[in-house]
Enzyme design. Structure first.
Site, PDB file in Angstrom:
ATOM      1  CD1 TRP A   2      -2.257   1.985   0.316  1.00  0.00           C
ATOM      2  CD2 TRP A   2      -2.587   1.565   2.479  1.00  0.00           C
ATOM      3  NE1 TRP A   2      -3.154   2.924   0.784  1.00  0.00           N
ATOM      4  CE2 TRP A   2      -3.365   2.686   2.124  1.00  0.00           C
ATOM      5  CE3 TRP A   2      -2.624   1.107   3.793  1.00  0.00           C
ATOM      6  CZ2 TRP A   2      -4.187   3.349   3.035  1.00  0.00           C
ATOM      7  CZ3 TRP A   2      -3.440   1.771   4.695  1.00  0.00           C
ATOM      8  CH2 TRP A   2      -4.214   2.875   4.312  1.00  0.00           C
ATOM      9  NE  ARG A   3       0.098   4.515   3.808  1.00  0.00           N
ATOM     10  CZ  ARG A   3      -0.824   5.445   3.618  1.00  0.00           C
ATOM     11  NH1 ARG A   3      -0.830   6.139   2.492  1.00  0.00           N
ATOM     12  NH2 ARG A   3      -1.745   5.679   4.537  1.00  0.00           N
ATOM     13  CG  ASP A  28      -2.611  -7.533  -1.269  1.00  0.00           C
ATOM     14  OD1 ASP A  28      -3.286  -7.995  -2.204  1.00  0.00           O
ATOM     15  OD2 ASP A  28      -3.032  -6.652  -0.494  1.00  0.00           O
ATOM     16  CE1 TYR A  33      -3.927  -0.405  -1.838  1.00  0.00           C
ATOM     17  CE2 TYR A  33      -2.208  -2.037  -2.133  1.00  0.00           C
ATOM     18  CZ  TYR A  33      -3.416  -1.660  -1.595  1.00  0.00           C
ATOM     19  OH  TYR A  33      -4.104  -2.544  -0.804  1.00  0.00           O
ATOM     20  CG  HIS A 105      -9.234  -2.592  -3.777  1.00  0.00           C
ATOM     21  ND1 HIS A 105      -8.086  -1.900  -4.079  1.00  0.00           N
ATOM     22  CD2 HIS A 105      -9.229  -2.699  -2.426  1.00  0.00           C
ATOM     23  CE1 HIS A 105      -7.439  -1.592  -2.967  1.00  0.00           C
ATOM     24  NE2 HIS A 105      -8.116  -2.065  -1.948  1.00  0.00           N
ATOM     25  CB  SER A 187      -5.774  -2.278   8.743  1.00  0.00           C
ATOM     26  OG  SER A 187      -5.447  -1.221   9.615  1.00  0.00           O
ATOM     27  CG  LEU A 189       0.249  -4.171  13.077  1.00  0.00           C
ATOM     28  CD1 LEU A 189       1.614  -3.562  12.867  1.00  0.00           C
ATOM     29  CD2 LEU A 189       0.273  -5.205  14.207  1.00  0.00           C
ATOM     30  NE  ARG A 246       8.984   0.155  13.092  1.00  0.00           N
ATOM     31  CZ  ARG A 246       8.292   1.235  13.449  1.00  0.00           C
ATOM     32  NH1 ARG A 246       7.189   1.552  12.786  1.00  0.00           N
ATOM     33  NH2 ARG A 246       8.708   1.996  14.440  1.00  0.00           N
TER      34      ARG A 246
END
Length: 276
Positions: A2-3, A28, A33, A105, A187, A189, A246
Site C-alpha cells: 500500500w505504501r 499484495d 495504490y 478491491h 490493517s 495492527l 520491521r
C-alpha cells in the site's frame, strides 16, 4: 504494498528482499495504490514492475497479487469492460503476463455478480490471472459471486485485527473456512493503534498482547499478528511496513503460541465486555 512508493529502485528492492529473506512470499498490491502516497494511479504497481525489470528471476520467487475496481471519482466499477481494462493495465504496469491472484478491491453494487463471474472466468481462461478473490465484500456478496463462478473464490480480504473484530462477528471467517478461502487481513495492527494506543480499550488490548509478547521475547506488533494467525481460518496478516527491519520483525509472529485463555483475554479486552 500500500505504501510502496518513490523513485529509489535500490530502496524498493531492499523492501522486497527483506520480505523474501524472512519467508514472506505473498506480495499484495493494487492499482489504486499511489494516490494515497501523493503519486499517480498505479504508481505502486509501476514501481514493483521496475524492480522486476531489474531482476527477471524475482517474479518467480513470490505469489503476486493485485486488485482493481476502484475508480477515483466514481468510486467503484466492476463492469465487464472496466475489469478487462483494469486487469490488462495492471499486467502492463507490473511488466508481467499474469498474476497469481487478482481481487476485486471493493464491491460494485451496480454490477450483477454473474457479469463479474464471466469476466473473471474469461481472464482466467486467457491465462492473465491464476486465482480470483474479493476484498471488503460482505458475506452475502461473497456467496452471490461464488454462486456464478465456475472456479472457487480463493481469497477474501477484510479489515481484521485485535481492534477490528468485524469478520468474526459477521461470520466471514466461518464462511471462509466452509468455502476453503484464504483470509488476507488488511490493517492487522489496527491502523497503527496497536503500536500507539490512545483509548482505554486500545491500551487494554495492547496490555493483553504484551503479556504474551514478553513471554516469547517478541514485539507487541508480532504478537498482534500472531493473534490473528491463531484463528482456525488461518488469516494471513498483510504487513504494511515500508521499513526493512520491521518487515523482518513481523516474521517473529511465527514464534508465538497462544493458549485459549490468553487468546480470549485479547478478544474480551477488545469487546470491552465479558463473553457470555
Amino acid at each position: 504494498m500500500w505504501r510502496f512508493k518513490g523513485d529509489d529502485l535500490a530502496a524498493a528492492r531492499a523492501l522486497v528482499d527483506a520480505a523474501l529473506e524472512s519467508g514472506i512470499t505473498l506480495f499484495d498490491t493494487a492499482d489504486i495504490y499511489g494516490p494515497d502516497n501523493g503519486e499517480g494511479f498505479g504508481a505502486s504497481e509501476r514501481l514493483l514492475g521496475r524492480v522486476f525489470a531489474a531482476d527477471r528471476g524475482l517474479r518467480d520467487r513470490m505469489v503476486l497479487a493485485t486488485k482493481g475496481g476502484i475508480v477515483i471519482g466514481t468510486p467503484y466499477d466492476s463492469s465487464a469492460d472496466y475489469l478487462q481494462f483494469a486487469i490488462d493495465a495492471s499486467l502492463s504496469r507490473l511488466g508481467v503476463d499474469h498474476v497469481d491472484l487478482w481481487q476485486i478491491h471493493r464491491p460494485d453494487i451496480l454490477t450483477h455478480p454473474q457479469e463479474i463471474a464471466r469476466t473473471l472466468e474469461d481472464a482466467h481462461k486467457a491465462g492473465k490471472i491464476g486465482a480470483v478473490g474479493v476484498s471488503n465484500f460482505t458475506v452475502a456478496q461473497i456467496e452471490a459471486l461464488t454462486h456464478f463462478l465456475p472456479m472457487p473464490l480463493a481469497t477474501t480480504q477484510p479489515e481484521f485485527s485485535a481492534l477490528t473484530l468485524a469478520p468474526i462477528v459477521s461470520g466471514e471467517l466461518d464462511v471462509a473456512m466452509r468455502m476453503d478461502m484464504a483470509v488476507m487481513a488488511w490493517s492487522p495492527l489496527g491502523g497503527g493503534r496497536i503500536a500507539d494506543p490512545h483509548s482505554e480499550r486500545e491500551r487494554a488490548v495492547v496490555a493483553a498482547l504484551r503479556r504474551v509478547a514478553e513471554r516469547y521475547g517478541v514485539s507487541v506488533t508480532a504478537a498482534a499478528l500472531s493473534w490473528i494467525m491463531a484463528h482456525p481460518a488461518r488469516p494471513i496478516p498483510i504487513v504494511g511496513s515500508q521499513t526493512p527491519a520491521r518487515i523482518r520483525e513481523s516474521a517473529d509472529a511465527y514464534k508465538v503460541r497462544w493458549t485459549r485463555a490468553e487468546w480470549y483475554a485479547v478478544l474480551t479486552a477488545s469487546r470491552e465486555e465479558p463473553l457470555p
